[in-house]
Motif scaffolding. Structure first.
Motif, mmCIF file in Angstrom:
data_model
loop_
_atom_site.group_PDB
_atom_site.id
_atom_site.type_symbol
_atom_site.label_atom_id
_atom_site.label_comp_id
_atom_site.label_asym_id
_atom_site.label_seq_id
_atom_site.Cartn_x
_atom_site.Cartn_y
_atom_site.Cartn_z
ATOM 1 N N ASP A 1 30.696 -34.495 -5.372
ATOM 2 C CA ASP A 1 30.583 -35.049 -6.728
ATOM 3 C C ASP A 1 31.635 -34.435 -7.644
ATOM 4 O O ASP A 1 32.335 -35.142 -8.381
ATOM 5 C CB ASP A 1 29.202 -34.757 -7.322
ATOM 6 C CG ASP A 1 28.082 -35.536 -6.657
ATOM 7 O OD1 ASP A 1 28.367 -36.476 -5.895
ATOM 8 O OD2 ASP A 1 26.912 -35.203 -6.921
ATOM 9 N N THR B 1 35.300 -35.505 -6.780
ATOM 10 C CA THR B 1 35.652 -36.903 -7.031
ATOM 11 C C THR B 1 35.432 -37.335 -8.471
ATOM 12 O O THR B 1 35.942 -38.373 -8.894
ATOM 13 C CB THR B 1 34.841 -37.843 -6.122
ATOM 14 O OG1 THR B 1 33.442 -37.645 -6.361
ATOM 15 C CG2 THR B 1 35.154 -37.597 -4.646
ATOM 16 N N GLY B 2 34.645 -36.561 -9.224
ATOM 17 C CA GLY B 2 34.344 -36.945 -10.597
ATOM 18 C C GLY B 2 33.329 -38.065 -10.700
ATOM 19 O O GLY B 2 33.266 -38.764 -11.717
ATOM 20 N N ARG B 3 32.525 -38.254 -9.656
ATOM 21 C CA ARG B 3 31.485 -39.294 -9.672
ATOM 22 C C ARG B 3 30.386 -38.884 -8.715
ATOM 23 O O ARG B 3 30.523 -37.917 -7.983
ATOM 24 C CB ARG B 3 32.083 -40.644 -9.280
ATOM 25 C CG ARG B 3 32.695 -40.663 -7.922
ATOM 26 C CD ARG B 3 33.541 -41.890 -7.562
ATOM 27 N NE ARG B 3 33.565 -42.989 -8.483
ATOM 28 C CZ ARG B 3 34.638 -43.791 -8.633
ATOM 29 N NH1 ARG B 3 35.733 -43.571 -7.931
ATOM 30 N NH2 ARG B 3 34.603 -44.795 -9.475
ATOM 31 N N ARG B 4 29.278 -39.638 -8.737
ATOM 32 C CA ARG B 4 28.204 -39.383 -7.785
ATOM 33 C C ARG B 4 27.922 -40.664 -7.013
ATOM 34 O O ARG B 4 28.088 -41.765 -7.537
ATOM 35 C CB ARG B 4 26.960 -38.873 -8.479
ATOM 36 C CG ARG B 4 26.343 -39.850 -9.479
ATOM 37 C CD ARG B 4 25.006 -39.330 -9.938
ATOM 38 N NE ARG B 4 24.427 -40.053 -11.043
ATOM 39 C CZ ARG B 4 23.637 -41.112 -10.912
ATOM 40 N NH1 ARG B 4 23.379 -41.613 -9.718
ATOM 41 N NH2 ARG B 4 23.117 -41.700 -11.976
ATOM 42 N N ASP C 1 30.533 -45.050 -16.477
ATOM 43 C CA ASP C 1 30.147 -44.421 -15.219
ATOM 44 C C ASP C 1 29.897 -45.544 -14.212
ATOM 45 O O ASP C 1 29.806 -46.718 -14.578
ATOM 46 C CB ASP C 1 28.880 -43.586 -15.408
ATOM 47 C CG ASP C 1 29.104 -42.395 -16.332
ATOM 48 O OD1 ASP C 1 30.273 -42.049 -16.585
ATOM 49 O OD2 ASP C 1 28.103 -41.834 -16.818
ATOM 50 N N ASP C 2 29.779 -45.194 -12.935
ATOM 51 C CA ASP C 2 29.587 -46.205 -11.893
ATOM 52 C C ASP C 2 28.242 -46.912 -12.051
ATOM 53 O O ASP C 2 27.209 -46.269 -12.264
ATOM 54 C CB ASP C 2 29.662 -45.554 -10.511
ATOM 55 C CG ASP C 2 31.049 -44.990 -10.222
ATOM 56 O OD1 ASP C 2 32.035 -45.612 -10.646
ATOM 57 O OD2 ASP C 2 31.139 -43.939 -9.565
ATOM 58 N N ASP D 1 32.700 -50.291 -12.716
ATOM 59 C CA ASP D 1 32.895 -49.088 -13.540
ATOM 60 C C ASP D 1 33.554 -49.396 -14.882
ATOM 61 O O ASP D 1 34.104 -48.517 -15.524
ATOM 62 C CB ASP D 1 33.673 -48.007 -12.784
ATOM 63 C CG ASP D 1 35.086 -48.450 -12.418
ATOM 64 O OD1 ASP D 1 35.486 -49.580 -12.763
ATOM 65 O OD2 ASP D 1 35.798 -47.651 -11.771
ATOM 66 N N TRP E 1 22.489 -46.822 -12.428
ATOM 67 C CA TRP E 1 23.725 -46.054 -12.273
ATOM 68 C C TRP E 1 23.872 -45.541 -10.851
ATOM 69 O O TRP E 1 22.894 -45.290 -10.157
ATOM 70 C CB TRP E 1 23.745 -44.899 -13.266
ATOM 71 C CG TRP E 1 23.583 -45.360 -14.677
ATOM 72 C CD1 TRP E 1 22.436 -45.357 -15.418
ATOM 73 C CD2 TRP E 1 24.584 -45.936 -15.510
ATOM 74 N NE1 TRP E 1 22.662 -45.885 -16.659
ATOM 75 C CE2 TRP E 1 23.974 -46.253 -16.754
ATOM 76 C CE3 TRP E 1 25.938 -46.218 -15.340
ATOM 77 C CZ2 TRP E 1 24.674 -46.827 -17.804
ATOM 78 C CZ3 TRP E 1 26.639 -46.793 -16.397
ATOM 79 C CH2 TRP E 1 26.009 -47.087 -17.604
ATOM 80 N N TRP F 1 26.109 -45.639 -6.956
ATOM 81 C CA TRP F 1 26.778 -46.543 -6.016
ATOM 82 C C TRP F 1 25.735 -47.405 -5.320
ATOM 83 O O TRP F 1 24.584 -46.978 -5.145
ATOM 84 C CB TRP F 1 27.568 -45.733 -4.987
ATOM 85 C CG TRP F 1 28.923 -45.358 -5.516
ATOM 86 C CD1 TRP F 1 29.181 -44.666 -6.660
ATOM 87 C CD2 TRP F 1 30.180 -45.689 -4.948
ATOM 88 N NE1 TRP F 1 30.528 -44.541 -6.826
ATOM 89 C CE2 TRP F 1 31.177 -45.147 -5.791
ATOM 90 C CE3 TRP F 1 30.568 -46.362 -3.797
ATOM 91 C CZ2 TRP F 1 32.538 -45.283 -5.537
ATOM 92 C CZ3 TRP F 1 31.927 -46.493 -3.531
ATOM 93 C CH2 TRP F 1 32.894 -45.955 -4.396
ATOM 94 N N ARG G 1 37.987 -40.362 -8.983
ATOM 95 C CA ARG G 1 38.140 -41.106 -10.235
ATOM 96 C C ARG G 1 39.464 -40.683 -10.884
ATOM 97 O O ARG G 1 39.759 -39.490 -10.956
ATOM 98 C CB ARG G 1 36.965 -40.802 -11.170
ATOM 99 C CG ARG G 1 36.950 -41.660 -12.428
ATOM 100 C CD ARG G 1 35.799 -41.286 -13.334
ATOM 101 N NE ARG G 1 34.528 -41.753 -12.837
ATOM 102 C CZ ARG G 1 34.047 -42.977 -13.032
ATOM 103 N NH1 ARG G 1 34.772 -43.865 -13.705
ATOM 104 N NH2 ARG G 1 32.874 -43.329 -12.560
#
Length: 199
Positions: A41, A44-47, A77-78, A116, A138, A140, A195
């Motif tokens: 996380d 990559t700057g995301r979850r 955010d995703d 996103d 929120w 993936w 990201r």
């Protein structure tokens, strides 16, 4: 309950040649799965896990709007699914009203990838306090295979670190070697998911 680990115990034990019937290290292995998942996380700057239900998040317009060829793109955010997506604009003190005339972005996302951003052909509300409140599920749609594999590699590496506490590993065949700080295979697996502007 939201499962936030990107891999499970059985394949990790298989990768480490630990029989499934041997449960002595299960607690430690579960901890490294959590650590590896959170490390991915951060990198990559995301979850990559998906929330159970839709919740609202507030995004400032300033600093999150890009001028894309198709229009004005507000980065979010995703978002795992556009089902039930609600978009409102306003300010925290003045309240919010519904926004229409936007499209989820990317316009044609690759299968398994999230939305996103939100695209409009006109400017989003302006002003230093302008906000957009988005209610969505929120995360993936599902954990990508490459993220699962990277988690297993990183978790196995973290588990083996107990045998090289000073960053030095050794064997009768090779002698002493320094353990590298990063795993190039993990880096290659997560690279497409980083990201922009992160790491």
């Amino acid at each position: 309950m939201v499962v936030t680990e990107y891999a499970t115990l059985a394949p990790l034990k298989h990768a480490l040649n630990i029989p499934e019937s041997d449960t002595a290290e299960d607690d430690a292995l579960n901890r490294v799965l959590v650590s590896a998942s959170r490390g991915i996380d951060r990198s990559t700057g995301r979850r990559f896990y998906r929330d159970d239900a839709a919740t609202a998040k507030v995004f400032p317009v300033r600093g999150r709007t890009l001028f894309a060829p198709e229009g004005f793109l507000l980065m979010l955010d995703d978002v795992a699914t556009t089902a039930g997506l609600v978009v409102e604009a306003g300010t925290a003190s003045g309240g919010y009203t519904s926004v229409v005339g936007y499209e989820p972005y990317p316009l044609d996302p690759d299968p398994g990838w999230p939305v996103d951003g939100l695209l409009r052909d006109r400017m989003w509300p302006q002003g230093p306090m302008a906000r957009v409140r988005v209610t969505a599920v929120w995360g993936w749609p599902e954990v990508p295979d490459d993220i699962e594999q990277a988690t297993l590699l990183l978790a196995a590496r973290l588990h083996r670190r107990k045998d090289s506490p000073e960053g030095i590993a050794g064997s009768a065949e090779w002698g002493l070697i320094r353990v590298s700080r990063t795993d190039p295979d993990v880096g290659a697996l997560i690279a497409p998911f980083i990201r922009p502007g992160i790491a």
